[in-house]
Scaffold this active site. Sequence first.
Site, PDB file in Angstrom:
ATOM      1  N   HIS A  89       0.653  -1.194  -0.345  1.00  0.00           N
ATOM      2  CA  HIS A  89      -0.015  -0.073   0.242  1.00  0.00           C
ATOM      3  C   HIS A  89       1.203   1.272   0.005  1.00  0.00           C
ATOM      4  O   HIS A  89       0.348   1.880  -0.456  1.00  0.00           O
ATOM      5  CB  HIS A  89      -1.386   0.144   1.055  1.00  0.00           C
ATOM      6  CG  HIS A  89      -1.822  -1.291   1.259  1.00  0.00           C
ATOM      7  ND1 HIS A  89      -2.910  -1.296   0.580  1.00  0.00           N
ATOM      8  CD2 HIS A  89      -2.134  -2.383   1.748  1.00  0.00           C
ATOM      9  CE1 HIS A  89      -3.876  -2.513   0.112  1.00  0.00           C
ATOM     10  NE2 HIS A  89      -2.901  -3.211   1.684  1.00  0.00           N
ATOM     11  N   ARG A 127       4.785   2.601  -7.194  1.00  0.00           N
ATOM     12  CA  ARG A 127       4.171   1.456  -7.530  1.00  0.00           C
ATOM     13  C   ARG A 127       3.092   2.826  -8.193  1.00  0.00           C
ATOM     14  O   ARG A 127       2.995   3.902  -7.652  1.00  0.00           O
ATOM     15  CB  ARG A 127       3.131   1.229  -6.341  1.00  0.00           C
ATOM     16  CG  ARG A 127       1.782   0.573  -6.946  1.00  0.00           C
ATOM     17  CD  ARG A 127       1.127  -0.013  -5.440  1.00  0.00           C
ATOM     18  NE  ARG A 127      -0.509  -0.129  -6.279  1.00  0.00           N
ATOM     19  CZ  ARG A 127      -1.507  -1.611  -5.558  1.00  0.00           C
ATOM     20  NH1 ARG A 127      -1.007  -1.941  -4.515  1.00  0.00           N
ATOM     21  NH2 ARG A 127      -2.238  -2.665  -6.097  1.00  0.00           N
ATOM     22  N   SER A 175      -5.728   1.471  -3.462  1.00  0.00           N
ATOM     23  CA  SER A 175      -5.447  -0.035  -2.558  1.00  0.00           C
ATOM     24  C   SER A 175      -5.553   0.808  -0.701  1.00  0.00           C
ATOM     25  O   SER A 175      -5.427   0.100   0.103  1.00  0.00           O
ATOM     26  CB  SER A 175      -3.667  -0.041  -2.918  1.00  0.00           C
ATOM     27  OG  SER A 175      -3.927  -1.498  -2.294  1.00  0.00           O
ATOM     28  N   HIS A 212      -7.886  -0.744   1.430  1.00  0.00           N
ATOM     29  CA  HIS A 212      -7.485  -1.296   3.340  1.00  0.00           C
ATOM     30  C   HIS A 212      -7.485  -0.252   4.238  1.00  0.00           C
ATOM     31  O   HIS A 212      -8.228  -1.202   5.708  1.00  0.00           O
ATOM     32  CB  HIS A 212      -5.525  -1.453   3.265  1.00  0.00           C
ATOM     33  CG  HIS A 212      -5.189  -2.076   4.079  1.00  0.00           C
ATOM     34  ND1 HIS A 212      -5.308  -2.927   4.257  1.00  0.00           N
ATOM     35  CD2 HIS A 212      -4.427  -1.597   5.263  1.00  0.00           C
ATOM     36  CE1 HIS A 212      -4.695  -3.478   5.101  1.00  0.00           C
ATOM     37  NE2 HIS A 212      -4.434  -2.452   5.368  1.00  0.00           N
ATOM     38  N   TRP A 232      -2.972   3.265  10.827  1.00  0.00           N
ATOM     39  CA  TRP A 232      -1.530   3.840  10.648  1.00  0.00           C
ATOM     40  C   TRP A 232      -1.045   4.072  11.695  1.00  0.00           C
ATOM     41  O   TRP A 232      -0.254   4.939  12.104  1.00  0.00           O
ATOM     42  CB  TRP A 232      -0.722   4.679   9.264  1.00  0.00           C
ATOM     43  CG  TRP A 232      -1.990   4.203   8.370  1.00  0.00           C
ATOM     44  CD1 TRP A 232      -2.520   5.215   7.582  1.00  0.00           C
ATOM     45  CD2 TRP A 232      -0.939   3.606   7.557  1.00  0.00           C
ATOM     46  NE1 TRP A 232      -3.210   4.680   6.229  1.00  0.00           N
ATOM     47  CE2 TRP A 232      -2.239   3.097   6.180  1.00  0.00           C
ATOM     48  CE3 TRP A 232      -0.466   2.114   8.029  1.00  0.00           C
ATOM     49  CZ2 TRP A 232      -1.413   2.336   5.671  1.00  0.00           C
ATOM     50  CZ3 TRP A 232      -0.234   1.139   6.743  1.00  0.00           C
ATOM     51  CH2 TRP A 232      -1.090   1.404   5.043  1.00  0.00           C
ATOM     52  N   ARG A 289      -7.457  -5.671  -5.683  1.00  0.00           N
ATOM     53  CA  ARG A 289      -8.033  -4.693  -5.185  1.00  0.00           C
ATOM     54  C   ARG A 289      -8.936  -3.342  -6.040  1.00  0.00           C
ATOM     55  O   ARG A 289      -9.409  -3.072  -5.902  1.00  0.00           O
ATOM     56  CB  ARG A 289      -8.243  -4.875  -3.570  1.00  0.00           C
ATOM     57  CG  ARG A 289      -8.502  -5.815  -3.652  1.00  0.00           C
ATOM     58  CD  ARG A 289      -8.878  -5.708  -1.389  1.00  0.00           C
ATOM     59  NE  ARG A 289      -9.044  -7.277  -0.597  1.00  0.00           N
ATOM     60  CZ  ARG A 289      -7.565  -7.703  -0.164  1.00  0.00           C
ATOM     61  NH1 ARG A 289      -6.369  -7.110  -0.527  1.00  0.00           N
ATOM     62  NH2 ARG A 289      -8.193  -9.393   0.122  1.00  0.00           N
ATOM     63  N   ALA A 290      -7.329  -2.685  -6.157  1.00  0.00           N
ATOM     64  CA  ALA A 290      -7.777  -1.370  -6.414  1.00  0.00           C
ATOM     65  C   ALA A 290      -7.492  -1.913  -8.323  1.00  0.00           C
ATOM     66  O   ALA A 290      -8.869  -0.959  -8.679  1.00  0.00           O
ATOM     67  CB  ALA A 290      -5.993  -0.336  -6.919  1.00  0.00           C
TER      68      ALA A 290
END
Length: 253
Positions: free
Chosen positions: A7, A29, A37, A41, A48, A167-168
């Site tokens: 991520h 990425r 993504s 999540h 975090w 998932r993204a």
Amino acid sequence: CALCWRHTGLNALFSSLPGRNFYYITILRDPVSRYLSEWRHVQRGATWKASLHVCDGRSPTTEELPSCYTGDDWSGCSLQEFMDCPYNLANNRQVRMLSDLSLVGCYNLSVMPEEQRNKVLLDSAKENLKRMAFFGLTEFQRKTQYLFEKTFNMNFISPFTQYNSTRASSVEIDKQTQQRIEALNFLDMELYDYAKDLFLQRYQYMRQKEHQEARRKRQEQRKILRAKQAHLREQGENSSSTDYTGNVERWRR
């Protein structure tokens, strides 16, 4: 840290062998895919909270870094809510993780104008990326593996697999939403363009170097083969001369 790898991009220390030198490596990425993504999540309840965000020896105050949610987590948040939070650390996360935040006063936004801050952060991220021994791109798994193996003279047991279905990628967004995400991550977009260009340059360089080395080895092998053939011809000629001389001696008797 699989979570960071998927991520946020992974900044890590890599050691080729125990007791040897350590190297910083990272995986970047595509910013839009990475942002989506992270949203998915967070939507499932991830936080975090364990991240201290320590900079210049201290963590940011709540005034410097407000929270986007009031509860225990931000589960169930919509993409619109995710994008609307001005304090969302998902925005330009890759630049922030790669840059030296102390150059801009850490999380204190009043130290310098926003435009200047953005330029300093982006320049710092580019410089740090360029100086890393290795970095890869999630969207180029095979090339990333190739560069890693050539850089550190190591081979993975199995080849990297390119997963384009994530998932993204399953999140359908319209053009306007994509443009909004790109705008929120404009620094990451510029960093990724820079990283992609540098990555492909390094890949081409390694490929050319490999071809040159293969050509040099072939030339060496041909040289050795020619030397062996010349030696065999010489031996054959000497043997023929010896046989002829012996026959002449027998004929004279």
